[in-house]
Design a protein around this motif. Sequence first.
Motif, PDB file in Angstrom:
ATOM      1  N   UNK A  59       0.806  -1.212   0.000  1.00  0.00           N
ATOM      2  CA  UNK A  59       0.000   0.000   0.000  1.00  0.00           C
ATOM      3  C   UNK A  59       0.846   1.271   0.000  1.00  0.00           C
ATOM      4  N   UNK A  60       2.073   1.179   0.538  1.00  0.00           N
ATOM      5  CA  UNK A  60       2.913   2.374   0.614  1.00  0.00           C
ATOM      6  C   UNK A  60       3.961   2.442  -0.490  1.00  0.00           C
ATOM      7  N   UNK A  61       3.893   1.542  -1.478  1.00  0.00           N
ATOM      8  CA  UNK A  61       4.824   1.606  -2.606  1.00  0.00           C
ATOM      9  C   UNK A  61       4.503   2.814  -3.484  1.00  0.00           C
ATOM     10  N   UNK A  62       5.515   3.461  -4.063  1.00  0.00           N
ATOM     11  CA  UNK A  62       5.233   4.600  -4.941  1.00  0.00           C
ATOM     12  C   UNK A  62       4.457   4.160  -6.172  1.00  0.00           C
ATOM     13  N   UNK A  63       3.560   5.006  -6.674  1.00  0.00           N
ATOM     14  CA  UNK A  63       2.710   4.591  -7.792  1.00  0.00           C
ATOM     15  C   UNK A  63       3.465   4.271  -9.067  1.00  0.00           C
ATOM     16  N   UNK A  64       4.680   4.815  -9.235  1.00  0.00           N
ATOM     17  CA  UNK A  64       5.421   4.510 -10.454  1.00  0.00           C
ATOM     18  C   UNK A  64       5.840   3.045 -10.545  1.00  0.00           C
ATOM     19  N   UNK A  65       5.762   2.308  -9.450  1.00  0.00           N
ATOM     20  CA  UNK A  65       6.082   0.881  -9.525  1.00  0.00           C
ATOM     21  C   UNK A  65       5.046   0.112 -10.352  1.00  0.00           C
ATOM     22  N   UNK A  66       3.870   0.706 -10.549  1.00  0.00           N
ATOM     23  CA  UNK A  66       2.861   0.064 -11.398  1.00  0.00           C
ATOM     24  C   UNK A  66       3.293   0.012 -12.862  1.00  0.00           C
ATOM     25  N   UNK A  67       4.313   0.750 -13.215  1.00  0.00           N
ATOM     26  CA  UNK A  67       4.780   0.764 -14.598  1.00  0.00           C
ATOM     27  C   UNK A  67       5.403  -0.566 -15.016  1.00  0.00           C
ATOM     28  N   UNK A  68       5.841  -1.352 -14.059  1.00  0.00           N
ATOM     29  CA  UNK A  68       6.475  -2.638 -14.376  1.00  0.00           C
ATOM     30  C   UNK A  68       5.410  -3.703 -14.598  1.00  0.00           C
ATOM     31  N   UNK A  69       5.598  -4.498 -15.647  1.00  0.00           N
ATOM     32  CA  UNK A  69       4.621  -5.546 -15.904  1.00  0.00           C
ATOM     33  C   UNK A  69       4.721  -6.082 -17.322  1.00  0.00           C
ATOM     34  N   UNK A  70       3.779  -6.928 -17.724  1.00  0.00           N
ATOM     35  CA  UNK A  70       3.844  -7.583 -19.036  1.00  0.00           C
ATOM     36  C   UNK A  70       3.391  -6.671 -20.172  1.00  0.00           C
ATOM     37  N   UNK A  71       3.787  -7.052 -21.360  1.00  0.00           N
ATOM     38  CA  UNK A  71       3.338  -6.382 -22.575  1.00  0.00           C
ATOM     39  C   UNK A  71       2.038  -6.990 -23.071  1.00  0.00           C
ATOM     40  N   UNK A  72       1.407  -6.312 -23.998  1.00  0.00           N
ATOM     41  CA  UNK A  72       0.291  -6.868 -24.756  1.00  0.00           C
ATOM     42  C   UNK A  72       0.757  -7.048 -26.201  1.00  0.00           C
ATOM     43  N   UNK A  73       0.601  -8.263 -26.724  1.00  0.00           N
ATOM     44  CA  UNK A  73       1.057  -8.584 -28.073  1.00  0.00           C
ATOM     45  C   UNK A  73      -0.132  -8.996 -28.941  1.00  0.00           C
ATOM     46  N   UNK A  74      -0.123  -8.647 -30.218  1.00  0.00           N
ATOM     47  CA  UNK A  74      -1.205  -9.077 -31.104  1.00  0.00           C
ATOM     48  C   UNK A  74      -1.087 -10.563 -31.432  1.00  0.00           C
ATOM     49  N   UNK A  75      -2.118 -11.320 -31.160  1.00  0.00           N
ATOM     50  CA  UNK A  75      -2.066 -12.768 -31.439  1.00  0.00           C
ATOM     51  C   UNK A  75      -1.973 -13.045 -32.933  1.00  0.00           C
ATOM     52  N   UNK A  76      -2.441 -12.110 -33.757  1.00  0.00           N
ATOM     53  CA  UNK A  76      -2.414 -12.320 -35.209  1.00  0.00           C
ATOM     54  C   UNK A  76      -1.036 -12.073 -35.828  1.00  0.00           C
ATOM     55  N   UNK A  77      -0.085 -11.571 -35.040  1.00  0.00           N
ATOM     56  CA  UNK A  77       1.259 -11.305 -35.559  1.00  0.00           C
ATOM     57  C   UNK A  77       2.291 -11.786 -34.540  1.00  0.00           C
ATOM     58  N   UNK A  78       2.413 -13.112 -34.343  1.00  0.00           N
ATOM     59  CA  UNK A  78       3.304 -13.620 -33.292  1.00  0.00           C
ATOM     60  C   UNK A  78       4.778 -13.297 -33.535  1.00  0.00           C
ATOM     61  N   UNK A  79       5.157 -13.052 -34.794  1.00  0.00           N
ATOM     62  CA  UNK A  79       6.559 -12.750 -35.088  1.00  0.00           C
ATOM     63  C   UNK A  79       7.017 -11.447 -34.452  1.00  0.00           C
ATOM     64  N   UNK A  80       6.078 -10.558 -34.159  1.00  0.00           N
ATOM     65  CA  UNK A  80       6.459  -9.246 -33.641  1.00  0.00           C
ATOM     66  C   UNK A  80       7.181  -9.355 -32.301  1.00  0.00           C
ATOM     67  N   UNK A  81       6.706 -10.217 -31.447  1.00  0.00           N
ATOM     68  CA  UNK A  81       7.308 -10.347 -30.109  1.00  0.00           C
ATOM     69  C   UNK A  81       8.769 -10.780 -30.206  1.00  0.00           C
ATOM     70  N   UNK A  82       9.051 -11.782 -30.977  1.00  0.00           N
ATOM     71  CA  UNK A  82      10.422 -12.286 -31.092  1.00  0.00           C
ATOM     72  C   UNK A  82      11.339 -11.237 -31.722  1.00  0.00           C
ATOM     73  N   UNK A  83      10.840 -10.559 -32.758  1.00  0.00           N
ATOM     74  CA  UNK A  83      11.664  -9.566 -33.448  1.00  0.00           C
ATOM     75  C   UNK A  83      11.966  -8.376 -32.548  1.00  0.00           C
ATOM     76  N   UNK A  84      10.960  -7.882 -31.839  1.00  0.00           N
ATOM     77  CA  UNK A  84      11.166  -6.732 -30.955  1.00  0.00           C
ATOM     78  C   UNK A  84      12.127  -7.081 -29.830  1.00  0.00           C
ATOM     79  N   UNK A  85      11.934  -8.215 -29.193  1.00  0.00           N
ATOM     80  CA  UNK A  85      12.795  -8.582 -28.067  1.00  0.00           C
ATOM     81  C   UNK A  85      14.241  -8.798 -28.504  1.00  0.00           C
ATOM     82  N   UNK A  86      14.439  -9.409 -29.683  1.00  0.00           N
ATOM     83  CA  UNK A  86      15.799  -9.609 -30.186  1.00  0.00           C
ATOM     84  C   UNK A  86      16.475  -8.291 -30.528  1.00  0.00           C
ATOM     85  N   UNK A  87      15.724  -7.395 -31.155  1.00  0.00           N
ATOM     86  CA  UNK A  87      16.263  -6.068 -31.497  1.00  0.00           C
ATOM     87  C   UNK A  87      16.575  -5.283 -30.232  1.00  0.00           C
TER      88      UNK A  87
END
Length: 336
Positions: A111-139
């Motif tokens: 409850x006392x954590x600074x609100x900017x810690x909410x910035x950490x978390x998972x991405x949202x990826x388009x299921x119709x373009x699975x190649x995007x995740x691998x390409x972005x992470x590698x780059x």
Amino acid sequence: MLPVLDFQTFLQNPHSESGVAFAQDLVNISHNVGFFYLIGHGIEQRHNDRLMALAKRFFALPESARHAIEIKHSPHFRGYTILGDERTQGKSDWRDQIDIGVEEEAVQLKHDDPPWMRLRGPNQWPTELPELREAVNGWAEQMNTMALELFRALAIGLSQDYHYFDDTMTPDPYMRIKISRYPGQADSPSRRQGLGLHHDSGLFTFIFQNDVVGLQVERDGQLVDVEPLPGAFIVNLGEMFQIATDGYLKATKHQVVSPAAGVERISVAYFMNPRLSAVFDSVPLPPHLAALAPGGQNDDRADPVHATFGENTLKIRMRAHPDVVAAHYSDVAPDG
């Protein structure tokens, strides 16, 4: 035309005479201009080309596929922003985009954590373009390595040790990538804001794009067009350097003007950022540089530069995305 810096000599030997000369040129240009072309960076063009091709495929997906990963679903400000939903200086930007960050689980907050810690978390990826995740992470892995070396070059240019800034990047640097499309608009002054005038919040921003001009940089009180240079990244400094160097290094304002109707500009931006908890104490500048430092705070008192990076970046993200604020940050003050 922006200055051109060739990174190759520094990457080969940062402590050589030519490596130190590069570092000094970097600091001089970062003080006087704040924007430059970076060549000799070691990122093969085929990786940039692949990412640009995937960006075009992403924006060609049906609206339903893109809207399924809308940014308003993410307290971490990850995902797709609908055309016109982002704001700069309170006005809608005429672009749509996908925001991507470090792939990680959401932090379990107290409850006392600074609100900017909410910035950490998972991405949202388009299921119709699975190649995007691998390409972005590698780059991103390649960009992380290269960008850290530019950070170290800046340290040397400021008369500090090669590793002076390293602790701000460990253990969890907050890298971010933004893939944006700027559709054309009618040539009307009220409808040309692709992205409003602003400065960036972090350390370095690296941009590559298609051949459509739109980026404008403030130089000597005037906004000038930036032509893309084949094989080069357009690089600019963020305001964390401004606060850390008492204004000697300045985050230069810039904007994007919409292209003509029927044309679209696509860009990929990599934002090199420190860990969210990083606090930027003043860098002990050499006297000849300190004498030219006008102070690190912005002129606009309503837009303070916070020393803690997480606080600073949340401030800007909240201003840009009122839909995310309404869903996830209604309890947080507007300045983060």
